[in-house]
Enzyme design. Structure first.
Site, PDB file in Angstrom:
ATOM      1  N   GLY A 168       0.825  -1.207   0.000  1.00  0.00           N
ATOM      2  CA  GLY A 168       0.000   0.000   0.000  1.00  0.00           C
ATOM      3  C   GLY A 168       0.859   1.257   0.000  1.00  0.00           C
ATOM      4  O   GLY A 168       2.091   1.188  -0.042  1.00  0.00           O
ATOM      5  N   ASP A 176      -0.022  -8.510   1.525  1.00  0.00           N
ATOM      6  CA  ASP A 176      -1.049  -7.607   0.996  1.00  0.00           C
ATOM      7  C   ASP A 176      -2.016  -8.426   0.152  1.00  0.00           C
ATOM      8  O   ASP A 176      -1.579  -9.324  -0.572  1.00  0.00           O
ATOM      9  CB  ASP A 176      -0.391  -6.496   0.135  1.00  0.00           C
ATOM     10  CG  ASP A 176      -1.231  -5.230   0.068  1.00  0.00           C
ATOM     11  OD1 ASP A 176      -2.382  -5.318  -0.398  1.00  0.00           O
ATOM     12  OD2 ASP A 176      -0.747  -4.173   0.484  1.00  0.00           O
ATOM     13  N   ASN A 177      -3.303  -8.127   0.245  1.00  0.00           N
ATOM     14  CA  ASN A 177      -4.254  -8.829  -0.637  1.00  0.00           C
ATOM     15  C   ASN A 177      -4.516  -8.037  -1.918  1.00  0.00           C
ATOM     16  O   ASN A 177      -5.294  -8.467  -2.759  1.00  0.00           O
ATOM     17  CB  ASN A 177      -5.573  -9.141   0.089  1.00  0.00           C
ATOM     18  CG  ASN A 177      -6.348  -7.887   0.449  1.00  0.00           C
ATOM     19  OD1 ASN A 177      -5.901  -6.772   0.188  1.00  0.00           O
ATOM     20  ND2 ASN A 177      -7.522  -8.061   1.043  1.00  0.00           N
ATOM     21  N   TYR A 181       0.628 -17.389   8.401  1.00  0.00           N
ATOM     22  CA  TYR A 181       1.713 -18.304   8.750  1.00  0.00           C
ATOM     23  C   TYR A 181       3.009 -17.801   8.136  1.00  0.00           C
ATOM     24  O   TYR A 181       3.121 -17.625   6.924  1.00  0.00           O
ATOM     25  CB  TYR A 181       1.429 -19.731   8.249  1.00  0.00           C
ATOM     26  CG  TYR A 181       2.577 -20.641   8.585  1.00  0.00           C
ATOM     27  CD1 TYR A 181       2.745 -21.121   9.881  1.00  0.00           C
ATOM     28  CD2 TYR A 181       3.526 -20.959   7.618  1.00  0.00           C
ATOM     29  CE1 TYR A 181       3.832 -21.902  10.206  1.00  0.00           C
ATOM     30  CE2 TYR A 181       4.621 -21.747   7.940  1.00  0.00           C
ATOM     31  CZ  TYR A 181       4.763 -22.212   9.236  1.00  0.00           C
ATOM     32  OH  TYR A 181       5.856 -22.976   9.565  1.00  0.00           O
ATOM     33  N   TYR A 183     -14.850   2.195   9.177  1.00  0.00           N
ATOM     34  CA  TYR A 183     -13.402   2.417   9.346  1.00  0.00           C
ATOM     35  C   TYR A 183     -13.109   2.825  10.795  1.00  0.00           C
ATOM     36  O   TYR A 183     -12.251   2.241  11.456  1.00  0.00           O
ATOM     37  CB  TYR A 183     -12.956   3.505   8.389  1.00  0.00           C
ATOM     38  CG  TYR A 183     -11.471   3.780   8.386  1.00  0.00           C
ATOM     39  CD1 TYR A 183     -10.563   2.818   7.970  1.00  0.00           C
ATOM     40  CD2 TYR A 183     -10.978   5.031   8.765  1.00  0.00           C
ATOM     41  CE1 TYR A 183      -9.198   3.082   7.940  1.00  0.00           C
ATOM     42  CE2 TYR A 183      -9.615   5.301   8.727  1.00  0.00           C
ATOM     43  CZ  TYR A 183      -8.731   4.329   8.311  1.00  0.00           C
ATOM     44  OH  TYR A 183      -7.386   4.599   8.281  1.00  0.00           O
ATOM     45  N   LYS A 194     -11.009   0.587  13.542  1.00  0.00           N
ATOM     46  CA  LYS A 194      -9.737   1.049  14.107  1.00  0.00           C
ATOM     47  C   LYS A 194      -9.835   1.194  15.624  1.00  0.00           C
ATOM     48  O   LYS A 194      -8.866   0.954  16.344  1.00  0.00           O
ATOM     49  CB  LYS A 194      -9.316   2.369  13.460  1.00  0.00           C
ATOM     50  CG  LYS A 194      -8.866   2.231  12.011  1.00  0.00           C
ATOM     51  CD  LYS A 194      -7.544   1.485  11.896  1.00  0.00           C
ATOM     52  CE  LYS A 194      -6.995   1.531  10.483  1.00  0.00           C
ATOM     53  NZ  LYS A 194      -5.729   0.780  10.332  1.00  0.00           N
TER      54      LYS A 194
END
Ligand code: UDP
Length: 311
Positions: A10, A31-32, A62, A145, A149
């Site tokens: 990101g 990261d996806n 993992y 969001y 958080k």
């Protein structure tokens, strides 16, 4: 040391990877790629100290071998993105934080949570100090969001108290710089791409709402100092130089020498009216303060956006 950075592809995550590598650490980035991009880490290809794994951190993480630091930076972070991915935003802040904390506990690693000024919501205390509890609407569109958080902070505190985990919380205020996406919907990328594409600048509301914008290198420096310190936070990192959104739109126009018109659009629901960090804690405890003026930061960011627009 060996660090795991979630959200490592990101905007902030990739800059953090760069800094960790520059300091001699090795980095595993997860990261996806929902909002991150491998473009942000392409320059690290071939660096033996860097590994990227495409993984959604809401699933079990993992990692083989020792890990000394876990930095949890995965999350959509622009209002535009978290409105498009509300469930993912809630999941990465809750389940993702749980998994990242679990990894840190398993590896006996230090943990750092990327939290946000959004925990203060539409603040009734100004500037925002760390001891302010905030004014958040849990059922509004931004709640996905803000509450994720806030949950992430509570979870991080619980691991600190119950498992004795060495954990840290940074509350990040509006940050900008290279590697922001042109169309992530946030104010500065929006204004910059609009000015460079000769469109009108979309100011929401009357533009009197304020933000305080921090250049990315300053922010990363504050985070690195926190990571290496014996402080646990929560600690605000941001630039206290507060400006109205209308003013910053005009600054972007001036930086390019453009006279594109400003178009006023509807103010999004629950849009905070003011935001400015009190950074006394960071100054005192981390000996940190921002160095890059908005004038310089805007020029450097515009240079990056120019390369993206011409592609
Ligand atoms: N904003 C705007 N025009 C845009 C995008 C954002 O006027 O095209 C405003 C937005 O309503 C908010 C401020 O700019 O008041 C900062 O928005 P941003 O999305 O960058 O982040 P936020 O601080 O709200 O999380």
């Amino acid at each position: 040391m060996r660090a795991v950075v979630t959200g490592g592809a990101g905007f902030l995550g990739s800059h953090l990877c760069d800094r960790l590598l520059a300091e001699g650490h090795s980095v595993v980035a997860l990261d996806n790629l929902i909002t991150g991009s491998t473009d942000n880490i392409a320059h690290l290809g071939g660096n033996e100290s860097f590994h990227f794994i495409k993984h959604d951190v809401t699933d079990h993480i993992y990692i083989s071998g020792p890990v000394d630091m876990v930095l949890h930076f995965a999350s959509p972070a622009s209002p535009f993105d978290y409105l498009e991915h509300p469930i993912h935003t809630l999941k990465v802040g809750s389940l993702g934080t749980h998994k990242a904390l679990g990894l840190a506990k398993e590896k006996k690693a230090r943990f750092l949570l990327a939290s946000t000024s959004e925990v203060y919501g539409d603040p009734l205390v100004h500037p925002q100090t760390e001891d302010y509890w905030g004014n958040v609407n849990p059922v509004g569109p931004r709640g996905v969001y803000d509450e994720a958080k806030r949950f992430a902070e509570a979870m991080t505190m619980a691991y600190r108290r119950y498992h004795n985990l060495d954990s840290k919380i940074v509350r990040i205020f509006n940050t900008y710089g290279p590697r922001m996406r042109l169309r992530d919907g946030r104010a500065l990328p929006a204004f910059m791409s609009q000015v460079l594409e000769n469109k009108s600048l979309t100011v929401f509301g009357d533009g009197s709402q304020t933000r305080s914008f921090c250049y990315v290198s300053d922010l990363i420096d504050g985070i690195y100092r926190l990571l290496m310190s014996d402080q646990s936070g929560p600690i605000n990192i941001g630039n206290p130089d507060e400006v109205s959104i209308l003013e910053v739109a005009k600054e972007v126009l001036a930086a390019v020498g453009s006279d594109n018109p400003i178009e006023f659009k509807e103010l999004p629901v629950d849009d905070p009216k003011v935001r400015r960090p009190n950074i006394e804690k960071a100054r005192e405890l981390l000996e940190w303060e921002p160095k890059i003026s908005r004038q310089d930061g805007l020029v450097q960011t515009l240079d990056y956006f120019k390369t993206k627009i011409s592609k």
